[in-house]
Design a protein around this motif. Structure first.
Motif, PDB file in Angstrom:
ATOM      1  N   VAL A 199      14.744 -17.434  -6.044  1.00 31.61           N
ATOM      2  CA  VAL A 199      15.143 -16.877  -4.751  1.00 31.61           C
ATOM      3  C   VAL A 199      15.553 -15.409  -4.874  1.00 31.61           C
ATOM      4  CG1 VAL A 199      15.815 -19.133  -3.834  1.00 31.61           C
ATOM      5  CG2 VAL A 199      17.547 -17.691  -4.918  1.00 31.61           C
ATOM      6  N   VAL A 200      16.007 -14.999  -6.036  1.00 29.95           N
ATOM      7  CA  VAL A 200      16.303 -13.577  -6.237  1.00 29.95           C
ATOM      8  C   VAL A 200      15.018 -12.756  -6.131  1.00 29.95           C
ATOM      9  CG1 VAL A 200      17.076 -11.862  -7.916  1.00 29.95           C
ATOM     10  CG2 VAL A 200      18.353 -13.981  -7.643  1.00 29.95           C
ATOM     11  N   LEU A 201      13.960 -13.237  -6.760  1.00 28.00           N
ATOM     12  CA  LEU A 201      12.665 -12.555  -6.669  1.00 28.00           C
ATOM     13  C   LEU A 201      12.135 -12.584  -5.240  1.00 28.00           C
ATOM     14  CD1 LEU A 201      11.077 -13.985  -9.938  1.00 28.00           C
ATOM     15  CD2 LEU A 201      12.069 -11.713  -9.600  1.00 28.00           C
ATOM     16  N   MET A 202      12.363 -13.689  -4.551  1.00 26.60           N
ATOM     17  CA  MET A 202      11.958 -13.808  -3.160  1.00 26.60           C
ATOM     18  C   MET A 202      12.661 -12.758  -2.294  1.00 26.60           C
ATOM     19  SD  MET A 202      12.655 -17.118  -0.726  1.00 26.60           S
ATOM     20  CE  MET A 202      12.561 -18.164  -2.171  1.00 26.60           C
ATOM     21  N   PHE A 203      13.936 -12.545  -2.550  1.00 29.15           N
ATOM     22  CA  PHE A 203      14.719 -11.550  -1.820  1.00 29.15           C
ATOM     23  C   PHE A 203      14.163 -10.146  -2.042  1.00 29.15           C
ATOM     24  CE2 PHE A 203      18.648  -8.802  -1.835  1.00 29.15           C
ATOM     25  CZ  PHE A 203      18.778  -8.740  -0.462  1.00 29.15           C
ATOM     26  N   LEU A 204      13.848  -9.834  -3.296  1.00 31.41           N
ATOM     27  CA  LEU A 204      13.289  -8.508  -3.594  1.00 31.41           C
ATOM     28  C   LEU A 204      11.929  -8.318  -2.926  1.00 31.41           C
ATOM     29  CD1 LEU A 204      14.184  -8.286  -7.399  1.00 31.41           C
ATOM     30  CD2 LEU A 204      15.365  -7.196  -5.469  1.00 31.41           C
ATOM     31  N   GLY A 205      11.111  -9.389  -2.905  1.00 31.86           N
ATOM     32  CA  GLY A 205       9.824  -9.302  -2.223  1.00 31.86           C
ATOM     33  C   GLY A 205       9.983  -9.092  -0.730  1.00 31.86           C
ATOM     34  N   GLY A 206      10.973  -9.764  -0.132  1.00 32.12           N
ATOM     35  CA  GLY A 206      11.233  -9.582   1.296  1.00 32.12           C
ATOM     36  C   GLY A 206      11.637  -8.158   1.618  1.00 32.12           C
ATOM     37  N   ILE A 207      12.452  -7.565   0.753  1.00 36.29           N
ATOM     38  CA  ILE A 207      12.850  -6.164   0.953  1.00 36.29           C
ATOM     39  C   ILE A 207      11.617  -5.258   0.952  1.00 36.29           C
ATOM     40  CG2 ILE A 207      14.053  -4.220  -0.122  1.00 36.29           C
ATOM     41  CD1 ILE A 207      16.166  -6.189  -1.083  1.00 36.29           C
ATOM     42  N   TYR A 208      10.697  -5.520   0.017  1.00 32.35           N
ATOM     43  CA  TYR A 208       9.491  -4.691  -0.048  1.00 32.35           C
ATOM     44  C   TYR A 208       8.677  -4.791   1.237  1.00 32.35           C
ATOM     45  CZ  TYR A 208       4.780  -3.225  -1.160  1.00 32.35           C
ATOM     46  OH  TYR A 208       3.554  -2.613  -1.108  1.00 32.35           O
ATOM     47  N   PHE A 209       8.425  -6.023   1.691  1.00 32.17           N
ATOM     48  CA  PHE A 209       7.599  -6.214   2.879  1.00 32.17           C
ATOM     49  C   PHE A 209       8.239  -5.605   4.126  1.00 32.17           C
ATOM     50  CE2 PHE A 209       4.964  -9.522   0.810  1.00 32.17           C
ATOM     51  CZ  PHE A 209       3.735  -9.134   1.311  1.00 32.17           C
ATOM     52  N   MET A 210       9.564  -5.755   4.266  1.00 35.72           N
ATOM     53  CA  MET A 210      10.218  -5.364   5.515  1.00 35.72           C
ATOM     54  C   MET A 210      10.675  -3.913   5.543  1.00 35.72           C
ATOM     55  SD  MET A 210      12.380  -8.765   6.569  1.00 35.72           S
ATOM     56  CE  MET A 210      12.410  -8.257   8.301  1.00 35.72           C
ATOM     57  N   LEU A 211      11.031  -3.371   4.397  1.00 33.42           N
ATOM     58  CA  LEU A 211      11.629  -2.042   4.389  1.00 33.42           C
ATOM     59  C   LEU A 211      10.773  -0.980   3.709  1.00 33.42           C
ATOM     60  CD1 LEU A 211      15.329  -3.015   3.542  1.00 33.42           C
ATOM     61  CD2 LEU A 211      14.288  -2.633   5.791  1.00 33.42           C
ATOM     62  N   ILE A 212       9.713  -1.402   2.992  1.00 36.16           N
ATOM     63  CA  ILE A 212       8.897  -0.436   2.261  1.00 36.16           C
ATOM     64  C   ILE A 212       7.443  -0.466   2.716  1.00 36.16           C
ATOM     65  CG2 ILE A 212       8.084   0.278  -0.013  1.00 36.16           C
ATOM     66  CD1 ILE A 212      10.676  -0.904  -1.175  1.00 36.16           C
ATOM     67  N   ALA A 213       6.809  -1.638   2.655  1.00 34.35           N
ATOM     68  CA  ALA A 213       5.392  -1.750   3.000  1.00 34.35           C
ATOM     69  C   ALA A 213       5.173  -1.451   4.480  1.00 34.35           C
ATOM     70  CB  ALA A 213       4.874  -3.145   2.657  1.00 34.35           C
TER      71      ALA A 213
END
Length: 490
Positions: free
Chosen positions: A339-353
């Motif tokens: 879930v930590v990796l999931m959180f980091l992936g969510g940050i990428y999709f929502m705030l970066i990509a």
């Protein structure tokens, strides 16, 4: 119902990891697979899949429905068939895969599977966070900011962790009852969405080319059942051996097929009159805009709940896969790492990509090939009558029955690699016409243009392993003879 063993009780943390489940701890019915795959597929991600069929592949509604039935139901029938290995061997799919590829050779398929799980979780988490942001805006007028986005991601991840961390029995219980509640809520929302359909445009839409239908089936299959094919055994491993395999196949096919056909068909209907759903970077908001304002709250709750049902399954499987890879922690802690990796992936999709669907479809295209190659090898191995040695599955040392040659089973590993190469020859992975990540030399052929590189991988993997592995051992000394029911389902 609650299990009668300490390892699998509703509301308590499952203590079993990847070790095979003994016969005296098996329990449950084939219907559990129906609820498992129904829960995994009631999320709103089915709507943009249907939208893609119309907006980007030019299908009309009747073709889209056909594609949904063949692609979704057919691919999950395959998931059900592969889950028979879990019933037979009592272990997660990628743990059983050690018997086929060898203790070291299995690392490749296991790593790809884990990446697939993390990718799906990130997509589900991102979409759910969008739903929660929209809900907070509707109820309290909160705008979307970085801090609130992070909070929404954390809320969804905490819910996922609670369910998947507790484990199998809790998941099975929640799948049944929460799916009924969210399923009814989704049906109500779908009824209002149908009212927005421009039926004149839908009925007047010309039929797409037959090649587009074939491509659509491939797209839906790779985006639904193929992505779950290497997880079916994870949920069937507690089931008694005596359950007929045919029941598991039917339960899986119809459990996933019912919600997927409805959602994909509705997405196609909506897009026939308005292509905004297929091109939106935020599918939650795009669907919300089609509904009456007073329907926003129940819709967003349904969206959040449906995505949670899918995500906790993926996270549970990802935890088992990480342990199979060699992470030496209890199962619940493996879930925490995931879930930590999931959180980091969510940050990428929502705030970066800057794009949602580009990375989404590209991700599906690329990972479908190695997963499909694994499917081809496993199917042939199952048909040959594989018997699993429980002790050898857990023994990763040189003395293991499944050590083979240096930890690799050459026929299976070679077949998997050859199948991946063959599949990629026909594969194009691109976020747009101007952003091509990868394009195989045969991508412009009929198979390539119709997106069937994953199917090539299955066929080649099966064919090569059938030839190279025809003399490979699949039996276990002193193993119990297979029942007539098991023989009938091979």
């Amino acid at each position: 119902m609650a299990a009668s063993t300490k390892n699998d009780r509703v509301g308590t943390v499952e203590t079993r990891g990847i070790e095979p489940v003994p016969d005296d701890e098996r329990h449950g019915h084939a219907s559990q697979m129906f609820w498992t795959w129904f829960a995994a597929n009631i999320s709103i991600l089915g709507l943009p899949l249907g939208a893609t069929l119309v907006a980007f592949r030019g299908l009309n509604i009747w073709q889209a429905v056909l594609v949904a039935v063949v692609g979704a139901v057919g691919s999950f029938a395959l998931v059900g068939a592969l889950s028979l290995a879990g019933k037979k061997g009592g272990a997660p799919a990628l743990t059983l895969s050690r018997a086929v590829f060898g203790q070291r050779g299995n690392h490749g398929p296991t790593l790809v599977t884990w990446l697939s799980r993390v990718g799906w979780e990130t997509i589900s988490t991102t979409t759910a966070a969008y739903a929660l942001l929209a809900l907070l805006n509707t109820l309290f007028g909160f705008g979307q900011g970085t801090v609130l986005t992070l909070i929404c991601l954390l809320v969804f991840i905490a819910c996922t962790l609670l369910i998947s961390g507790l484990g199998h029995a809790t998941i099975m219980w929640i799948n049944k009852w929460a799916t009924v509640g969210f399923g009814v809520l989704n049906l109500i929302v779908m009824g209002f969405l149908v009212a927005t359909v421009d039926w004149r445009k839908v009925l007047d839409a010309p039929a797409g080319q037959s090649s587009a239908v074939v491509a659509g089936i491939g797209f839906i299959a790779s985006g639904t059942g193929i992505g779950w094919a290497n997880a079916g055994a994870d949920y069937a491993r507690y089931l008694p051996r005596a359950i007929p395999g045919g029941r598991l196949v039917r339960a899986s096919a119809f459990g996933a097929g019912i919600p997927l056909v409805l959602l994909i068909s509705l997405g196609s209907l909506l897009t026939a009159g308005d292509s905004s759903l297929a091109t939106s970077s935020d599918p939650v908001s795009a669907i919300n805009a089609m509904l009456p304002s007073w329907m926003a709250v129940p819709y967003l709750i349904a969206a959040f709940g449906g995505l949670l049902m899918s995500n906790h399954l993926s996270t549970y499987s990802a935890g088992l896969t990480m342990i199979t890879l060699g992470l030496r922690v209890p199962r619940a802690w493996a879930v925490c790492v995931d879930v930590v990796l999931m959180f980091l992936g969510g940050i990428y999709f929502m705030l970066i990509a800057g794009d949602f669907y580009g990375p989404f479809t590209t991700f599906l295209t690329l990972l479908a090939v190695p997963i499909s190659a694994w499917i081809g090898v496993i199917v042939v191995d199952m048909l040959r009558g594989r018997q699993y040695d429980s002790a050898a599955l857990m023994d990763t040392g040189r003395g293991s029955r499944y050590w083979y040659r240096g930890g690799f089973h050459p026929p299976a590993v070679a077949a998997w690699v050859v199948a991946i190469v063959a599949g990629l020859l026909f594969t194009t992975a691109a976020t747009s016409a101007d952003d091509v990540w990868f394009k195989g030399p045969l991508a412009t052929s009929w198979l390539g243009t119709n997106g069937l590189g994953w199917l090539v991988a299955i066929v080649v993997g099966a064919a090569v392993y059938a030839v190279l592995g025809r003399r490979s051992p699949v039996t276990v000394d002193a193993a119990p003879a297979p029942t007539a029911l098991e023989e009938a389902t091979r």
